[in-house]
Motif scaffolding. Sequence first.
Motif, PDB file in Angstrom:
ATOM      1  N   LEU A 352      18.231  64.625  45.139  1.00  0.00           N
ATOM      2  CA  LEU A 352      17.759  65.974  45.473  1.00  0.00           C
ATOM      3  C   LEU A 352      18.871  67.010  45.340  1.00  0.00           C
ATOM      4  CD1 LEU A 352      15.528  65.136  48.571  1.00  0.00           C
ATOM      5  CD2 LEU A 352      14.731  66.135  46.435  1.00  0.00           C
ATOM      6  N   SER A 353      20.100  66.614  45.615  1.00  0.00           N
ATOM      7  CA  SER A 353      21.230  67.546  45.549  1.00  0.00           C
ATOM      8  C   SER A 353      21.676  67.817  44.122  1.00  0.00           C
ATOM      9  CB  SER A 353      22.410  66.987  46.349  1.00  0.00           C
ATOM     10  OG  SER A 353      22.078  66.831  47.709  1.00  0.00           O
ATOM     11  N   ASP A 354      21.523  66.830  43.240  1.00  0.00           N
ATOM     12  CA  ASP A 354      22.108  66.935  41.903  1.00  0.00           C
ATOM     13  C   ASP A 354      21.124  67.235  40.783  1.00  0.00           C
ATOM     14  OD1 ASP A 354      24.423  66.225  43.200  1.00  0.00           O
ATOM     15  OD2 ASP A 354      24.397  64.131  42.558  1.00  0.00           O
ATOM     16  N   SER A 355      19.851  67.029  41.026  1.00  0.00           N
ATOM     17  CA  SER A 355      18.871  67.086  39.938  1.00  0.00           C
ATOM     18  C   SER A 355      18.022  68.345  39.999  1.00  0.00           C
ATOM     19  CB  SER A 355      17.957  65.854  39.990  1.00  0.00           C
ATOM     20  OG  SER A 355      18.708  64.658  40.039  1.00  0.00           O
ATOM     21  N   SER A 356      17.377  68.625  38.887  1.00  0.00           N
ATOM     22  CA  SER A 356      16.364  69.683  38.855  1.00  0.00           C
ATOM     23  C   SER A 356      15.016  69.011  38.628  1.00  0.00           C
ATOM     24  CB  SER A 356      16.655  70.706  37.749  1.00  0.00           C
ATOM     25  OG  SER A 356      16.659  70.078  36.488  1.00  0.00           O
ATOM     26  N   PHE A 357      13.954  69.632  39.120  1.00  0.00           N
ATOM     27  CA  PHE A 357      12.634  69.021  39.098  1.00  0.00           C
ATOM     28  C   PHE A 357      11.609  70.003  38.544  1.00  0.00           C
ATOM     29  CE2 PHE A 357      15.165  67.284  42.511  1.00  0.00           C
ATOM     30  CZ  PHE A 357      14.995  65.908  42.380  1.00  0.00           C
ATOM     31  N   GLU A 358      10.777  69.497  37.640  1.00  0.00           N
ATOM     32  CA  GLU A 358       9.683  70.308  37.105  1.00  0.00           C
ATOM     33  C   GLU A 358       8.476  70.115  38.009  1.00  0.00           C
ATOM     34  OE1 GLU A 358      10.123  72.440  34.717  1.00  0.00           O
ATOM     35  OE2 GLU A 358      12.193  71.725  34.478  1.00  0.00           O
ATOM     36  N   THR A 359       8.027  71.179  38.641  1.00  0.00           N
ATOM     37  CA  THR A 359       6.913  71.108  39.569  1.00  0.00           C
ATOM     38  C   THR A 359       5.878  72.173  39.231  1.00  0.00           C
ATOM     39  OG1 THR A 359       7.650  72.723  41.234  1.00  0.00           O
ATOM     40  CG2 THR A 359       8.648  70.530  41.328  1.00  0.00           C
ATOM     41  N   VAL A 360       4.779  72.157  39.967  1.00  0.00           N
ATOM     42  CA  VAL A 360       3.752  73.179  39.750  1.00  0.00           C
ATOM     43  C   VAL A 360       4.215  74.552  40.233  1.00  0.00           C
ATOM     44  CG1 VAL A 360       1.828  71.559  39.790  1.00  0.00           C
ATOM     45  CG2 VAL A 360       2.611  72.595  41.929  1.00  0.00           C
ATOM     46  N   LEU A 361       5.332  74.610  40.948  1.00  0.00           N
ATOM     47  CA  LEU A 361       5.937  75.887  41.337  1.00  0.00           C
ATOM     48  C   LEU A 361       7.022  76.317  40.350  1.00  0.00           C
ATOM     49  CD1 LEU A 361       6.333  75.496  45.219  1.00  0.00           C
ATOM     50  CD2 LEU A 361       4.489  76.621  43.953  1.00  0.00           C
ATOM     51  N   GLY A 362       7.201  75.553  39.287  1.00  0.00           N
ATOM     52  CA  GLY A 362       8.253  75.835  38.325  1.00  0.00           C
ATOM     53  C   GLY A 362       9.411  74.859  38.487  1.00  0.00           C
ATOM     54  N   THR A 363      10.532  75.171  37.849  1.00  0.00           N
ATOM     55  CA  THR A 363      11.713  74.315  37.940  1.00  0.00           C
ATOM     56  C   THR A 363      12.423  74.543  39.267  1.00  0.00           C
ATOM     57  OG1 THR A 363      11.993  74.413  35.535  1.00  0.00           O
ATOM     58  CG2 THR A 363      13.886  73.664  36.841  1.00  0.00           C
ATOM     59  N   ILE A 364      12.635  73.472  40.016  1.00  0.00           N
ATOM     60  CA  ILE A 364      13.259  73.558  41.336  1.00  0.00           C
ATOM     61  C   ILE A 364      14.594  72.822  41.312  1.00  0.00           C
ATOM     62  CG2 ILE A 364      13.042  73.043  43.794  1.00  0.00           C
ATOM     63  CD1 ILE A 364      10.955  75.007  42.855  1.00  0.00           C
ATOM     64  N   LYS A 365      15.636  73.499  41.780  1.00  0.00           N
ATOM     65  CA  LYS A 365      16.947  72.884  41.963  1.00  0.00           C
ATOM     66  C   LYS A 365      17.537  73.428  43.258  1.00  0.00           C
ATOM     67  CE  LYS A 365      21.416  72.065  39.708  1.00  0.00           C
ATOM     68  NZ  LYS A 365      21.379  70.623  40.028  1.00  0.00           N
ATOM     69  N   PHE A 366      18.283  72.576  43.974  1.00  0.00           N
ATOM     70  CA  PHE A 366      18.829  72.957  45.273  1.00  0.00           C
ATOM     71  C   PHE A 366      20.350  73.087  45.212  1.00  0.00           C
ATOM     72  CE2 PHE A 366      14.958  70.465  46.112  1.00  0.00           C
ATOM     73  CZ  PHE A 366      14.218  71.401  46.814  1.00  0.00           C
ATOM     74  N   ASP A 367      20.879  74.005  46.064  1.00  0.00           N
ATOM     75  CA  ASP A 367      22.328  74.149  46.145  1.00  0.00           C
ATOM     76  C   ASP A 367      22.875  73.224  47.229  1.00  0.00           C
ATOM     77  OD1 ASP A 367      21.851  75.324  48.625  1.00  0.00           O
ATOM     78  OD2 ASP A 367      22.142  77.369  47.911  1.00  0.00           O
TER      79      ASP A 367
END
Length: 392
Positions: A352-367
């Motif tokens: 969760l900290s290192d990856s980006s995710f394609e979701t129905v809300l768009g591309t999600i990445k966390f800091d």
Amino acid sequence: MKCLKKTGRVIEPEQFLKPYGAFFRPKLRGNNYLKYFSASFSALALLCLAIATPARSQDIRIGFAAPLSGGFALLGKQLGDGAQVAASVKNVSLTIADDQCNAEGGKAVAENFIREGVQIAAGFLCSEALEAALPVLNQNNIPVIASGISNLTLTERRSTAPMPIFHLTTGLEKEMHATGSFLASLWRSQPFAIIDDGTIEGRERAARLVAQLKEQQLQPVFTDTYRPGLENQNALVARLRRAGATHVYVGGERDDIAAIGASAHTLKYSLVIAGGSVLKAAPSPQPLSEGTLMIAPLNPQDLPTAKPAIDALRKADSLVGAYSITGYATVELAAEALKQAQEQNRTVQNILSDSSFETVLGTIKFDANGMRTDNPNRLQRYEGKHFIPADR
């Protein structure tokens, strides 16, 4: 040989012998014939069951907390419905629990998740429930994806190290950063005012915007704290006109912004009004002025990426709305993070900290603090019934 369709009745080996026994008779006699066929039939039945029933990802177990009782039950149900539909689409195990939007419910939910052996906790609309759940979840190394809590919790702020909490929604800081960027571009050559309703949030909105615009060498011609809740704001609009302000940002509620627009119309004064995500509140009897600007995230159901969730929700006869799509996205993200963690033999928190995710809300990445790195706030314009992106 084709698998039998489910008929609701049990088929014994002896019943199966008549049509298919000829395949086995040449080599088998007497009791061996029945024993061999019984074993063959059992193996065939297991094979058919494996083919006919999709394998559920039992190794992926997600706990989902939502207020399913009390004053927020309607929103909680929509959130949970979206989560359930996503779990069905992703074929993962989902435990939904009622956090009651309070500390007692939050702790009970966390303890339930531990008993159920979930690998990740998701959901949560209420800070009180999440605050109470965090110590239990953190002690058991279970990360959290919060669906509707945009700011750092008190527990997170007090922690000396980043906690495994990841926020799917953004808060006031990003909203005001976007507001400063949009208005600096639009109002650079316009005489503008910044006013607030005297509340803590209203003052913070105004102060943040003044500071951001000042960094870009922009100063309002008028600032003021107005009296909220009035049926009309004629006196306030008169002060704005005397100051020469043709544009105004309002750090206040939707009702007040509607009253300001109505007063400007009454006084025949052309005034461009802008506000924040508070404009998403339920409409009041006083309508907003056409052309009112809002800086806020688009409704999830209006995102082009939301189509898979919308289609799945409709197929399941579930309500398509902001909360149901957010619930869908939460489970979608959690399932993908767990899948990647298994495939890469890494912890879910690291994924969760290192990856980006394609979701129905768009591309999600966390800091590093578990907050979204993107800024979903957009400039929108009111067109009589609803807000649309201003670039349309």
